[in-house]
Design a protein around this motif. Structure first.
Motif, PDB file in Angstrom:
ATOM      1  N   PHE A  83      76.331 -11.782  19.992  1.00 13.09           N
ATOM      2  CA  PHE A  83      75.860 -12.050  18.628  1.00 13.09           C
ATOM      3  C   PHE A  83      77.006 -12.172  17.628  1.00 13.09           C
ATOM      4  N   GLY A  84      78.179 -12.477  18.140  1.00 14.53           N
ATOM      5  CA  GLY A  84      79.312 -12.780  17.269  1.00 14.53           C
ATOM      6  C   GLY A  84      80.105 -11.582  16.804  1.00 14.53           C
ATOM      7  N   ASN A  85      79.956 -10.442  17.491  1.00 14.12           N
ATOM      8  CA  ASN A  85      80.715  -9.247  17.151  1.00 14.12           C
ATOM      9  C   ASN A  85      81.639  -8.936  18.327  1.00 14.12           C
ATOM     10  N   PRO A  86      82.949  -9.118  18.183  1.00 11.83           N
ATOM     11  CA  PRO A  86      83.853  -8.985  19.323  1.00 11.83           C
ATOM     12  C   PRO A  86      83.776  -7.626  20.023  1.00 11.83           C
ATOM     13  N   GLU A  87      83.671  -6.547  19.237  1.00  6.32           N
ATOM     14  CA  GLU A  87      83.638  -5.215  19.851  1.00  6.32           C
ATOM     15  C   GLU A  87      82.462  -5.075  20.807  1.00  6.32           C
ATOM     16  N   PHE A  88      81.285  -5.464  20.360  1.00  7.09           N
ATOM     17  CA  PHE A  88      80.092  -5.223  21.171  1.00  7.09           C
ATOM     18  C   PHE A  88      79.770  -6.380  22.107  1.00  7.09           C
ATOM     19  N   TYR A 112      70.838  -4.281  24.320  1.00 10.18           N
ATOM     20  CA  TYR A 112      71.072  -2.899  24.749  1.00 10.18           C
ATOM     21  C   TYR A 112      71.899  -2.199  23.686  1.00 10.18           C
ATOM     22  N   PHE A 113      71.260  -1.324  22.930  1.00  7.71           N
ATOM     23  CA  PHE A 113      71.944  -0.586  21.874  1.00  7.71           C
ATOM     24  C   PHE A 113      72.812   0.510  22.500  1.00  7.71           C
ATOM     25  N   PRO A 114      73.968   0.807  21.918  1.00  6.27           N
ATOM     26  CA  PRO A 114      74.815   1.863  22.476  1.00  6.27           C
ATOM     27  C   PRO A 114      74.155   3.236  22.404  1.00  6.27           C
ATOM     28  N   PRO A 120      81.412  12.134  19.862  1.00  6.03           N
ATOM     29  CA  PRO A 120      81.528  11.585  18.503  1.00  6.03           C
ATOM     30  C   PRO A 120      82.054  10.152  18.452  1.00  6.03           C
ATOM     31  N   GLU A 121      82.972   9.804  19.337  1.00  2.00           N
ATOM     32  CA  GLU A 121      83.541   8.459  19.310  1.00  2.00           C
ATOM     33  C   GLU A 121      82.474   7.410  19.600  1.00  2.00           C
ATOM     34  N   ARG A 122      81.635   7.672  20.578  1.00  2.80           N
ATOM     35  CA  ARG A 122      80.581   6.713  20.904  1.00  2.80           C
ATOM     36  C   ARG A 122      79.474   6.723  19.857  1.00  2.80           C
ATOM     37  N   GLN A 123      79.258   7.874  19.214  1.00  2.86           N
ATOM     38  CA  GLN A 123      78.267   7.905  18.136  1.00  2.86           C
ATOM     39  C   GLN A 123      78.725   7.041  16.969  1.00  2.86           C
ATOM     40  N   GLU A 124      80.014   7.086  16.665  1.00  2.55           N
ATOM     41  CA  GLU A 124      80.532   6.226  15.603  1.00  2.55           C
ATOM     42  C   GLU A 124      80.418   4.757  15.995  1.00  2.55           C
ATOM     43  N   ALA A 125      80.634   4.459  17.274  1.00  2.00           N
ATOM     44  CA  ALA A 125      80.448   3.089  17.743  1.00  2.00           C
ATOM     45  C   ALA A 125      78.986   2.667  17.600  1.00  2.00           C
ATOM     46  N   LYS A 126      78.088   3.592  17.868  1.00  2.00           N
ATOM     47  CA  LYS A 126      76.657   3.300  17.726  1.00  2.00           C
ATOM     48  C   LYS A 126      76.334   2.947  16.280  1.00  2.00           C
ATOM     49  N   TYR A 127      76.891   3.699  15.343  1.00  2.00           N
ATOM     50  CA  TYR A 127      76.657   3.395  13.924  1.00  2.00           C
ATOM     51  C   TYR A 127      77.236   2.030  13.553  1.00  2.00           C
ATOM     52  N   ARG A 128      78.409   1.688  14.104  1.00  3.55           N
ATOM     53  CA  ARG A 128      78.988   0.371  13.829  1.00  3.55           C
ATOM     54  C   ARG A 128      78.086  -0.733  14.373  1.00  3.55           C
ATOM     55  N   PHE A 129      77.501  -0.487  15.536  1.00  2.00           N
ATOM     56  CA  PHE A 129      76.583  -1.466  16.113  1.00  2.00           C
ATOM     57  C   PHE A 129      75.366  -1.650  15.215  1.00  2.00           C
ATOM     58  N   LEU A 130      74.781  -0.551  14.745  1.00  8.15           N
ATOM     59  CA  LEU A 130      73.619  -0.639  13.864  1.00  8.15           C
ATOM     60  C   LEU A 130      73.970  -1.381  12.579  1.00  8.15           C
ATOM     61  N   ASP A 131      75.161  -1.094  12.044  1.00  7.09           N
ATOM     62  CA  ASP A 131      75.598  -1.749  10.808  1.00  7.09           C
ATOM     63  C   ASP A 131      75.758  -3.256  11.005  1.00  7.09           C
ATOM     64  N   MET A 133      74.144  -5.034  13.536  1.00  3.08           N
ATOM     65  CA  MET A 133      72.913  -5.631  14.042  1.00  3.08           C
ATOM     66  C   MET A 133      71.910  -5.911  12.931  1.00  3.08           C
ATOM     67  N   PHE A 134      71.824  -5.047  11.937  1.00  2.84           N
ATOM     68  CA  PHE A 134      70.817  -5.248  10.891  1.00  2.84           C
ATOM     69  C   PHE A 134      70.998  -6.586  10.177  1.00  2.84           C
ATOM     70  N   PRO A 135      72.172  -6.906   9.634  1.00  2.64           N
ATOM     71  CA  PRO A 135      72.306  -8.208   8.957  1.00  2.64           C
ATOM     72  C   PRO A 135      72.142  -9.383   9.920  1.00  2.64           C
ATOM     73  N   HIS A 136      72.532  -9.188  11.170  1.00  2.00           N
ATOM     74  CA  HIS A 136      72.328 -10.261  12.141  1.00  2.00           C
ATOM     75  C   HIS A 136      70.842 -10.566  12.298  1.00  2.00           C
ATOM     76  N   LEU A 137      70.027  -9.516  12.443  1.00  2.00           N
ATOM     77  CA  LEU A 137      68.586  -9.731  12.610  1.00  2.00           C
ATOM     78  C   LEU A 137      67.950 -10.285  11.341  1.00  2.00           C
ATOM     79  N   MET A 138      68.453  -9.880  10.194  1.00  2.00           N
ATOM     80  CA  MET A 138      67.900 -10.407   8.952  1.00  2.00           C
ATOM     81  C   MET A 138      68.226 -11.898   8.781  1.00  2.00           C
ATOM     82  N   ALA A 139      69.435 -12.287   9.170  1.00  2.00           N
ATOM     83  CA  ALA A 139      69.792 -13.705   9.111  1.00  2.00           C
ATOM     84  C   ALA A 139      68.939 -14.511  10.089  1.00  2.00           C
TER      85      ALA A 139
END
Length: 266
Positions: A83-88, A112-114, A120-131, A133-139
């Motif tokens: 979906f255009g996000n290099p990290e994920f 597949y959501f993280p 803590p490191e993966r939880q922060e990655a999960k928050y980055r994914f949510l941040d 994914m939301f605008p992607h789905l809205m677009a």
């Protein structure tokens, strides 16, 4: 249109437990799978199709990790990998098939959501994914109708897990994660306006709604579970949902397949 979602916890493992023997009798039009845990060399020619269902996949760069697939009976007009996000996108978390016709723009998505449970490191990655994914789905919602099936790794409400009081500070039921789903399903200003299809059909179900059970203790035997697997849909498509069922007669992985029937054709 029958759409199944299933976290396989390894496509090869699920196959040995009978998943692809079970699948043909389901008469699915589409199947989204998560946690494939394989590469093309393992899937091609073996798990790339099932009967009339043809699969496309987004593999993780890391071997034996993550990965999603989307099988459909109909040939898509376009397939989008990532979906255009290099990290994920490097983790193999998103595949979208488009079925566009004159006057109609329609997508089916497997995602597949993280998980943040490993630390803590993966939880922060999960928050980055949510941040992200939301605008992607809205677009996407502003341009087309879609159904996204996913292992979201979040239980939304207290009814969505057995021991909610004991998990208030654990990944998967944290206030910030649940607030993200509140926003996604909300209908007000700056809200997502998407629909949790299972909850639309079964608003009051508790113990029967679970789709994941820990391998620890006797969680499955005692039905100490979580509802982590979802169908997200735009309102127009969600209104066409007729039935939802969670299959528990056989255990293909630590997740159970979730099937939703919609009153439309691809």
């Amino acid at each position: 249109m029958r759409f199944i979602t299933a976290n396989l916890n390894g496509i090869r493992s699920a196959a040995t437990k009978g998943f692809f023997d079970w699948l043909p009798a389901q008469n699915a039009d589409a199947l989204g799978v998560q946690e494939v845990k394989a590469q093309d060399e393992h899937v091609a020619g073996t798990y790339c199709s099932s009967g009339e269902l043809q699969g496309h996949f987004h593999y993780a760069e890391k071997k034996g990790y993550s990965g999603v697939g989307l099988y459909t009976r109909e040939t898509p007009s376009e397939v989008l990998i990532g979906f255009g996000n290099p990290e994920f996108d490097a983790e193999g978390r998103y595949i979208e098939k488009r079925f566009d016709k004159p006057g109609r723009k329609l997508s089916l998505i497997s995602c597949y959501f993280p998980s943040g449970s490993s630390g803590p490191e993966r939880q922060e990655a999960k928050y980055r994914f949510l941040d992200a994914m939301f605008p992607h789905l809205m677009a996407l919602k502003s341009q087309r109708e879609f159904i996204l099936v996913a292992d979201v790794n979040i239980a939304h409400k207290e009814a969505d897990l057995k021991n909610w009081k004991g998990n208030l500070k654990n990944s998967g039921f944290l206030p910030e994660e649940r607030a993200w789903l509140d926003q996604l399903f909300g209908s007000g200003k700056d809200q997502g306006g998407l629909v949790d299809v299972y909850r639309q059909l079964h608003p009051d179900t508790t113990d029967a709604c679970y789709t994941w059970w820990s391998n620890r203790g006797q969680a499955y035997a005692k039905n100490v579970g979580w509802r982590l697997d979802y169908h997200f849909a735009t309102p127009k498509l969600a209104a066409l949902a007729q039935r939802a069922a969670i299959y528990k007669d056989q255990k293909f992985s630590d997740h159970a397949p979730l099937t939703v029937d919609y009153d439309f054709s691809l």
